[in-house]
Motif scaffolding. Structure first.
Motif, short mmCIF file in Angstrom:
data_model
loop_
_atom_site.label_atom_id
_atom_site.label_comp_id
_atom_site.label_asym_id
_atom_site.label_seq_id
_atom_site.Cartn_x
_atom_site.Cartn_y
_atom_site.Cartn_z
N TYR A 11 77.03 15.04 63.96
CA TYR A 11 78.04 16.03 63.58
C TYR A 11 79.24 15.22 63.12
O TYR A 11 79.83 14.51 63.93
N LYS A 14 79.93 11.51 64.39
CA LYS A 14 79.50 11.29 65.77
C LYS A 14 77.98 11.42 65.88
O LYS A 14 77.43 12.52 65.84
N VAL A 16 74.44 11.98 67.20
CA VAL A 16 73.88 12.65 68.37
C VAL A 16 72.44 12.19 68.58
O VAL A 16 72.05 11.79 69.67
N PRO A 35 70.21 14.49 79.79
CA PRO A 35 71.55 14.78 80.27
C PRO A 35 72.29 15.75 79.34
O PRO A 35 71.93 15.88 78.16
N SER A 36 73.32 16.39 79.87
CA SER A 36 74.15 17.28 79.08
C SER A 36 74.75 16.52 77.90
O SER A 36 75.20 15.39 78.06
N GLY A 37 74.70 17.12 76.74
CA GLY A 37 75.26 16.46 75.56
C GLY A 37 74.32 15.49 74.88
O GLY A 37 74.70 14.83 73.91
N SER A 38 73.08 15.40 75.37
CA SER A 38 72.16 14.42 74.79
C SER A 38 71.54 14.90 73.48
O SER A 38 70.86 14.13 72.80
N GLY A 39 71.73 16.16 73.13
CA GLY A 39 71.25 16.62 71.82
C GLY A 39 70.06 17.57 71.87
O GLY A 39 69.41 17.80 70.86
N LYS A 40 69.80 18.15 73.03
CA LYS A 40 68.62 19.03 73.18
C LYS A 40 68.76 20.29 72.33
O LYS A 40 67.84 20.66 71.59
N SER A 41 69.90 20.96 72.43
CA SER A 41 70.09 22.17 71.62
C SER A 41 70.09 21.82 70.14
O SER A 41 69.59 22.59 69.30
N THR A 42 70.62 20.66 69.82
CA THR A 42 70.64 20.21 68.43
C THR A 42 69.21 20.08 67.89
O THR A 42 68.94 20.45 66.74
N GLU A 166 67.52 26.68 77.61
CA GLU A 166 67.96 26.94 78.98
C GLU A 166 67.69 28.38 79.41
O GLU A 166 68.61 29.11 79.75
N HIS A 199 67.44 22.16 82.23
CA HIS A 199 67.98 21.19 83.18
C HIS A 199 67.26 21.32 84.52
O HIS A 199 67.44 20.49 85.39
N1 LIG Z 1 78.83 22.21 66.12
C1 LIG Z 1 79.14 21.01 66.63
N2 LIG Z 1 80.10 20.25 66.09
C2 LIG Z 1 80.42 19.03 66.58
N3 LIG Z 1 79.81 18.48 67.66
C3 LIG Z 1 78.84 19.18 68.24
C4 LIG Z 1 78.44 20.49 67.78
N4 LIG Z 1 77.45 20.96 68.56
C5 LIG Z 1 77.24 19.98 69.48
N5 LIG Z 1 78.05 18.94 69.29
C6 LIG Z 1 78.06 17.69 70.07
O1 LIG Z 1 76.79 17.07 69.94
C7 LIG Z 1 76.31 16.57 71.17
C8 LIG Z 1 74.97 17.16 71.50
O2 LIG Z 1 75.12 18.55 71.71
P1 LIG Z 1 73.93 19.48 72.18
O3 LIG Z 1 74.50 20.84 72.31
O4 LIG Z 1 72.78 19.31 71.29
O5 LIG Z 1 73.60 18.83 73.61
P2 LIG Z 1 72.66 19.38 74.78
O6 LIG Z 1 71.75 18.27 75.14
O7 LIG Z 1 72.06 20.67 74.36
O8 LIG Z 1 73.71 19.59 75.96
P3 LIG Z 1 73.70 20.68 77.15
O9 LIG Z 1 72.65 20.19 78.11
O10 LIG Z 1 75.07 20.55 77.74
O11 LIG Z 1 73.41 22.01 76.56
C9 LIG Z 1 77.40 16.86 72.19
O12 LIG Z 1 78.18 15.72 72.36
C10 LIG Z 1 78.21 17.96 71.55
O13 LIG Z 1 79.56 17.87 71.93
#
Ligand SMILES: Nc1ncnc2c1ncn2[C@@H]1O[C@H](COP(=O)(O)OP(=O)(O)OP(=O)(O)O)[C@@H](O)[C@H]1O
Ligand SMILES: [Mg+2]
Length: 260
Positions: A11, A14, A16, A35-42, A166, A199
């Protein structure tokens, strides 16, 4: 059926995902942990073609979701049902209208017909249609909302693939069990592939054939429960440490017993 090939995604500037590769075969159920923020939703957003990788490729049915025409992408998306973390229902629409939303928007079916299908679907996801069909989402519990969202995904697309972000977060053990059973039911009865982001380690064990662990932008593990237990990878060991005791003796359970 789904393949991520050396995906790099950021993004802005940054990063991911740095070099993520894995595949999901037809009718397979995998869990993505990390872990949280590791990019799973991405990862789920990339599979839906809502984001495109800067490097590498995301293939659904051998077609690159970012290199196909909009009509082709729509065809692909019809095969994919997505259940967002918060259920993402339309607050001003009734339960019946939410479940039948796609049919209302994209077909010429009469409301009577759509309502009938919505009722059947509510029954399928284990909800009492008579009681709930005219209610608004904010009159439902979190677990009910999640089931309505699953019902809507099923009625929208007749999916071959379901993505769940989730799906049990914030639910009590009883509602959690219901959702997990529903995920397993869709997987076994309709041969729908599932990708579940969670999680909750106990949930992961209940639904997955295979586990993918993402950490610091990379796949640090991809394999079965047995292999997961035996992994010596530093990041996997660290991630699983809090759950070690609950991992012993676990096998995939198709249907989960009542909580004590
Ligand atoms: N639209 C966006 N714009 C900028 N950064 C983003 C965006 N969406 C997510 N991020 C960043 O990208 C990284 C991965 O986000 P993502 O939501 O994929 O993580 P996750 O593994 O699903 O986390 P969680 O377990 O907390 O849901 C995080 O650092 C988040 O802050
Ligand atoms: Mg997430």
């Amino acid at each position: 059926m789904i393949e991520l090939k050396n995906v790099y995604f950021s993004y802005g500037d940054k990063p991911v995902l740095k070099d993520v590769s894995f595949t999901v075969q037809d009718s397979e159920a995998i869990v993505i942990m990390g872990p949280s923020g590791s990019g799973k939703s991405t990862v789920l957003r990339l599979i839906l073609g809502l984001e495109c990788p800067q490097q590498g490729d995301v293939l659904v049915d051998h077609r690159s979701v970012c290199r196909i025409s909009p009509p082709e992408l729509r065809e692909i998306r019809k095969k994919i049902g997505m259940v967002f973390q918060d259920g993402a229902l339309f607050d001003s629409l009734t339960v019946g209208e939410n479940v039948g939303y796609y049919l209302i928007e994209h077909t010429k079916l009469k409301w009577r017909e759509i309502e009938e299908r919505a009722r059947t679907m509510l029954g399928f996801v284990g909800l009492d249609a008579d009681e709930l069909i005219d209610k608004l989402p904010d009159q439902l519990s979190g677990g009910m909302r999640r089931r309505v969202a699953i019902g809507r995904a099923l009625l929208s697309t007749d999916p071959k693939i379901m993505l769940y972000d989730e799906p049990t977060t914030g639910l009590d053990p009883y509602a959690t069990r219901n959702i997990l059973n529903l995920i397993n039911k869709l997987h076994t009865e309709r041969s729908i592939s599932s990708i579940v982001v969670t999680h909750q380690i106990a949930d992961a064990f209940a639904v997955a054939d295979r586990f993918v662990v993402i950490s610091r932008g990379q796949v640090v593990f991809d394999g079965t429960l047995k292999e997961l237990r035996q992994s010596r990878d530093e990041q996997v060991v660290a991630f699983l440490a809090p759950f070690r005791s609950s991992m012993e003796g676990v096998v995939k359970r198709k249907f989960i017993e009542e909580p004590e």
